[in-house]
Structure formats: structure tokens, C-alpha cells
Design an enzyme around this catalytic site. Structure first.
Site, PDB file in Angstrom:
ATOM      1  N   CYS A  71       0.844  -1.189   0.000  1.00  0.00           N
ATOM      2  CA  CYS A  71       0.000   0.000   0.000  1.00  0.00           C
ATOM      3  C   CYS A  71       0.879   1.238   0.000  1.00  0.00           C
ATOM      4  O   CYS A  71       2.097   1.155   0.115  1.00  0.00           O
ATOM      5  CB  CYS A  71      -0.946   0.012   1.193  1.00  0.00           C
ATOM      6  SG  CYS A  71      -0.109   0.236   2.786  1.00  0.00           S
TER       7      CYS A  71
ATOM      8  N   ASP B 265      15.453  25.253 -32.370  1.00  0.00           N
ATOM      9  CA  ASP B 265      16.655  25.484 -33.170  1.00  0.00           C
ATOM     10  C   ASP B 265      16.382  25.072 -34.618  1.00  0.00           C
ATOM     11  O   ASP B 265      15.458  24.299 -34.889  1.00  0.00           O
ATOM     12  CB  ASP B 265      17.802  24.652 -32.571  1.00  0.00           C
ATOM     13  CG  ASP B 265      19.076  24.776 -33.387  1.00  0.00           C
ATOM     14  OD1 ASP B 265      19.461  25.907 -33.717  1.00  0.00           O
ATOM     15  OD2 ASP B 265      19.666  23.726 -33.702  1.00  0.00           O
TER      16      ASP B 265
END
Length: 629
Positions: free
Chosen positions: A14, A424
Site C-alpha cells: 500500500c 533550433d
């Protein structure tokens, strides 16, 4: 020098378990950071090998009820397979016990009630001792260290049901009968709680295997053997026996076993599984080859250079594993809740018990116990703990299958917020037409828009993202590329620092900025961006500067990564919403709130265990939907 390793953790069930394991590891001297992933049951640990060893970590976790699988242990897959078989056998046996105890409790045994209760006691005890002993062992070790987890809730609820029923079996008639209270036993509840919890874990395990499909697919790319060339003779050896500078041979249809450089022969190689590019690549002497790629035509002999954990394929697997083991920012909030959730549930259960006695008196003691047990079971925080990591595992794995490498969960979550992108030109939007190593590219050919680049920019614009082209090239070369790529914002003859300034200016305007570059001259802007995206070209996929690496040259993967980020975060929110709503709605029903309004119905311990198991499985299944979107 610090090392970073991903190590399996056994026994976590858990969110509370994961939070305690993480807290314990981070408390150990010599560990820089430790991040625990509940979904794949692993811990990503960065540590100083001179100050602490994996064996010491293993011993520290064993003291609080968990186990760490380290290299000195047996084969991990064999260990996990045995654990899976053991769980499956316990589920089958527990269902057998459950059916038997239900039949006895319903009077199908033909025995007198007192004898039927005694038989049910024996069956329930066998179930607790064999099928449920892990819950009690872990809960006991955690009690010694002042911690609690889901195992604590299961152990408490089943123990209370069993002990109360045992009391009623032998002394209940004289104790309750003298007070005019009907005598009941709940052996079936204690058995069914364990049965449903174990069944839920088995179903969750099966579903969780799907979240690791991407890792298995990457691992399957590497062959198990290699063909070694020694003094002109060839022999087959295990892949683990290959050493740098060995000469290896690959034939048509075979996978290249390690990274290296061709020394003899000529062939076409399918590198699509590494770069996503469908066109086969021609290889000749001095060409680089990558592990996992497939020779289509021709035979190659090459010199091994990067082997084992140093190949590009191994780096990709390691990057995906570490990304899947990382935590999204929202998970830290869930972890803090999980640490106090189990103690809060125990307190809520005690409060339920006390209120029933206070409102109804001693006559309501059976109802008080039933309601308290139901609250203990229904509130297990499994679904809450699985909500984020399962979605992240599937999302990051899905990205890897689409040749998008995402460094960590934060990058995946941040991608969805991008609304401006600086890109770019050379090496990103464009590429030279001449092959690598062929010398300078003529000005007339300089590198030409990449295929699908315009389509990729249109997709990003449709997602609400503003695009800014920044190039160091001349105006007469930048403008045609910008127009062809459908980019309206562009600048030319800029320096690397100018790209960084553009990123920061957009951020100051309130934008969430992604920078797309080649990872070298764009490093300043990449580092400044909220999300950095680099174009990977085979051997340089392990770039440290980028949070996201696109394998190959297809710019449409940027849009795909952003879409996947948005879908993953949406899935996380859905999982968390249903996990919290589940507890918000079910806890009052388990506590018996409808009784206050004249309705006798409530969630029983058996139904609570079934709902709790279903909630965990549903979260995993909802996350798995990402694989098909």
C-alpha cells in the site's frame, strides 16, 4: 562517488508501505536520495558505495518487515516467479477455505450449531495460519517499530472477527443469552477478508504486468548470444561473455548483440526500434552499429566497443526504469497522506466502535464490532497509493515505445503545461542531405526541412503552443525554412546566449517554455527552459542536458509527447478522484450510518474486502488504458 541503482522491494502492498520504505532508506547514512515506486515495487536509490552497501540497506528494511532484492541474491525473475506461484496457491486454497466455511455457516454441514461453529473455527484458523500469516508477521514487525500499513488493518480486522467468534462459540450462549442478546459468529468474515485481499493482490499483479510491457519489449531487443570470430573461426558464446575489442559477426535476420564499429562487410540494418526511422541504414567499414538493431541484407563483422550495461540499448532501458521509478510532484502529497492514513483509520474504527456502544448500549456490541471491522477493511489506502505510479509507468513506457525517452516523472507532468516553444534550426528543423562523415555540406543543400516538420509545427499550433525559431544562420536561409515550416516568429544570426534570453523572456511573460535543440550548442537554452527536448541520433541518446530525448528525426513526436503528458496527468487525476471518493462514500456506509436513518443495510466486512480489492484493480486497469490511446 555516488551510485544510482533500481532495486526491487518485496512486501510493499500500500501507499503507507511505500512511504515507510522510502523514509527508512532516506534515513540511512550514505544514501543521498531514495524514491520508492509502489506500482513496480522498486526503489531508485542514489548512495555512496564507500559509506553504505546494498546488503546494509536490505538489513535495515528487513527490520521493518520488507525485503530488498540485491545483486547478491538469486535471480530476480526466479524470485518473483516463486512469489507469484506462492500467491496464486494461497488464493486458490483460501477460496477453498472460504467456500467450506460459508457452507458450514449456512447450515449445509448437517451438524448442530455448536459443532458447526467449532468446525468453522478450525477452517478459519487454518486459513489464518497458512494463507494469512504474512499479514500478521508484517504487522507484528511494524508494531515493534511503531509503524502500520495495510497489513496492520487486515491483521486487526481478521483477528478481531476470529477472536470474537471464538468467544461466542464456547461462551457466547451463556454470556449473551443471559442478557437476551442473540449470539453470532463471524468466521466467514475473517476468511473472506483474507480471500478477497489476496485475490485483489493477484489480480493487481496480473494487471500490473502490463505496466512493465515497455521494459520487457526493450529487453527483448538484445539477443541472448553472440557469434565470436577468433583466428577466422566463429563460435557462439553467451552475450554476457562478450568483451570490448572482440570481433563479432552478424548475418541476415540476426540482431546485433552489442555496440561497435564495422571492420568488414557491407549490409543494410533496420534501426527503427532504436530511432523510429523506417528506412534501413547502410553499414560499411567504420560505420557504428547498435545493440538490438537487425541486419536485413549482408553480413557484417564488427569490433565490440560498448558491452553489457554500457550499450545504448542498456542506457535506454536504465533511463526508462529510472523514469518509471521517479515521483511526480503530486505523489509527494499522496505519500504524506499515506503516512498518517492507517493510524487515522484505526482511530476511526475505534470511534465507530465507541459510538455504537454509546448509542445502543451493550446490546449493540456485535454490531459495534461488525462496523469497526468493516471500517478497518474498507479504508485500506491501496487505490490511493497506486493512482499516480501506475499511470506514470504506463505513460513513460508508452513514450518509450514511440521512441520518446522521458527522463523523469516531473518532465512528463511539466510537458502538459507547455504553451511556448523555442526551436533550433540546424540539426533540429533541418538536416544535411549528405551522409555523416562526407565532408562539408554545400550551401545549396544546407539541411533542408526534415520530413513531416511542417506537419509537426501545425500539430503544435493546434495544441495552443506558440513557436519561436531561433537560428544562428543568415536571414536568407532562415526565412524560407520558417515559411516552409509554417512558423511566423523567427530570428536569425542569434548566439547561444540569445536563445537562453528568449526562453527567459517568454517565462517572464508567463509562458511555460519548452526548448528543442540538438543538446550541444543549445545547452544554455535547454537548461533554462521549463522542459528541455533534445534530438537523439543513436549514439548520443544518453544526453544529460535534456529531460526529453526524441529518437530519430520525426518532429511529430514532440506533439505526441505533449498529448501523452496531458492524457497521463488526466488519468492520474481520475485515479486520485475515484480513490478518495471511494473512501469518502464507503467509510460511512461501513460504519453503519444508514442505521441512523432507519435503513439496516451497511457494508459488511466481506463486502468491504471485495470493494477494497476492486478499487485497487480498477485504478491499475484505468492506467492501462493509456497503452491504447
Amino acid at each position: 562517488m555516488n551510485q544510482k541503482k533500481t532495486m526491487p522491494i518485496l512486501g510493499m502492498m500500500c501507499a503507507g508501505c511505500a512511504a515507510r520504505v522510502e523514509r527508512k532508506l532516506n534515513s540511512l547514512e550514505g544514501i543521498a536520495t531514495a524514491s520508492v515506486n509502489l506500482s513496480n515495487r522498486t526503489a531508485l536509490v542514489e548512495y555512496d558505495a564507500d559509506r553504505i552497501t546494498p546488503q546494509q540497506m536490505k538489513e535495515a528494511l528487513a527490520a521493518i518487515g520488507y525485503d530488498m532484492v540485491i545483486e547478491e541474491d538469486r535471480n530476480l525473475q526466479a524470485t518473483q516467479r516463486r512469489a507469484h506461484i506462492d500467491l496464486r496457491n494461497k488464493v486458490l486454497l483460501s477460496w477453498l477455505f472460504a467456500l467450506l466455511v460459508m457452507a458450514v455457516s449456512m447450515g449445509c454441514s448437517g451438524l448442530a450449531p455448536s459443532h458447526a461453529n467449532q468446525l468453522a473455527l478450525v477452517i478459519a484458523l487454518l486459513n489464518l495460519v497458512y494463507c494469512g500469516r504474512q499479514f500478521y508477521a508484517v504487522a507484528y514487525r511494524q508494531l515493534l517499530h511503531g509503524t502500520a500499513s495495510m497489513d496492520t488493518l487486515v491483521a486487526l480486522s481478521t483477528a478481531v472477527s476470529f477472536l470474537f467468534s471464538t468467544f461466542n462459540t464456547f461462551w457466547g450462549q451463556q454470556f449473551w443469552g443471559s442478557r437476551g442478546i442473540e449470539n453470532h459468529t463471524y468466521f466467514d468474515a475473517s476468511v473472506m477478508i483474507i480471500t478477497f485481499v489476496l485475490t485483489g493482490r493477484l489480480l493487481e499483479e496480473h494487471a500490473r504486468q502490463g505496466t512493465a510491457a515497455s521494459i520487457r519489449a526493450l529487453m527483448s531487443l538484445a539477443p541472448k548470444t553472440a557469434r565470436l570470430v577468433d583466428d577466422g573461426q566463429t563460435s557462439t558464446i553467451p552475450l554476457t561473455a562478450v568483451q570490448p575489442r572482440d570481433t563479432l559477426e552478424v548475418r541476415p535476420g540476426e540482431k546485433i548483440p552489442v555496440d561497435g564499429t564495422v571492420v568488414e562487410g557491407q549490409a543494410t540494418v533496420d534501426e527503427s526500434m532504436m530511432t523510429g526511422e523506417a528506412v534501413p541504414v547502410e553499414k560499411r567499414p567504420a560505420s557504428k552499429v547498435l545493440a538490438g538493431t537487425i541486419v536485413q541484407q549482408g553480413t557484417l563483422r564488427f569490433r565490440a566497443e560498448q558491452v553489457g550495461q554500457h550499450t545504448v540499448l542498456a542506457q535506454m532501458i536504465r533511463m526508462v526504469q529510472q523514469a518509471q521509478g521517479s515521483k511526480a510532484p503530486v505523489q509527494h502529497v499522496v505519500d504524506r497522506i499515506a503516512l498518517v492514513f492507517v493510524p487515522a483509520v484505526v482511530g476511526l474504527s475505534l470511534l465507530t466502535f465507541a459510538l455504537w456502544l454509546a448509542l445502543g448500549g451493550p446490546e449493540q456490541l456485535p454490531q459495534a464490532i461488525l462496523s469497526a471491522v468493516s471500517v478497518l477493511v474498507i479504508a485500506c489506502p491501496c487505490a490511493m497509493g497506486l493512482a499516480t505510479p501506475t499511470a506514470l509507468m504506463v505513460g513513460i513506457g508508452k513514450a518509450a515505445q514511440n521512441n520518446i525517452l522521458i527522463k523523469d516523472a516531473t518532465a512528463l507532468e511539466e510537458l502538459r503545461r507547455v504553451d511556448a516553444m523555442v526551436i533550433d534550426k540546424t540539426g533540429t528543423l533541418t538536416e544535411p542531405t549528405a551522409p555523416a562523415g562526407a565532408g562539408p555540406v554545400p550551401a545549396a543543400q544546407q539541411e533542408q526541412l526534415k520530413p513531416h516538420a511542417a506537419e509537426a509545427m501545425d500539430q503544435l499550433s493546434a495544441q495552443g503552443i506558440s513557436i519561436f525559431l531561433m537560428s544562428g544562420d543568415k536571414q536568407e536561409r532562415v526565412e524560407p525554412i520558417a515559411r516552409a515550416a509554417h512558423i511566423s516568429h523567427y530570428q536569425w544570426q542569434v548566439l547561444p546566449g540569445d536563445k537562453e534570453h528568449m526562453v527567459r523572456r517568454l517565462q517572464q511573460q508567463g509562458h511555460h517554455v519548452a526548448m528543442v535543440g540538438d543538446g550541444i550548442n543549445d545547452s544554455q537554452a535547454l537548461a533554462a527552459a521549463n522542459v528541455s527536448i533534445a534530438m537523439g541520433r543513436g549514439t548520443d541518446v544518453a544526453m544529460d542536458v535534456a529531460q526529453v530525448t526524441l529518437m530519430g528525426s520525426d518532429l511529430r513526436r514532440i506533439s505526441a509527447a505533449i498529448r501523452l503528458s496531458r492524457l497521463t496527468v488526466k488519468t492520474i487525476r481520475q485515479n486520485l478522484f475515484w480513490a478518495f471518493i471511494y473512501n469518502l462514500v464507503c467509510i460511512p456506509l461501513a460504519a453503519g450510518l444508514p442505521h441512523l436513518f432507519g435503513h439496516p443495510w451497511q457494508i459488511t466486512p466481506m463486502l468491504a474486502s471485495a470493494l477494497m480489492a476492486f478499487s485497487s484493480v480498477s485504478v491499475v486497469l484505468n492506467s492501462l488504458r493509456l497503452r491504447f490511446l
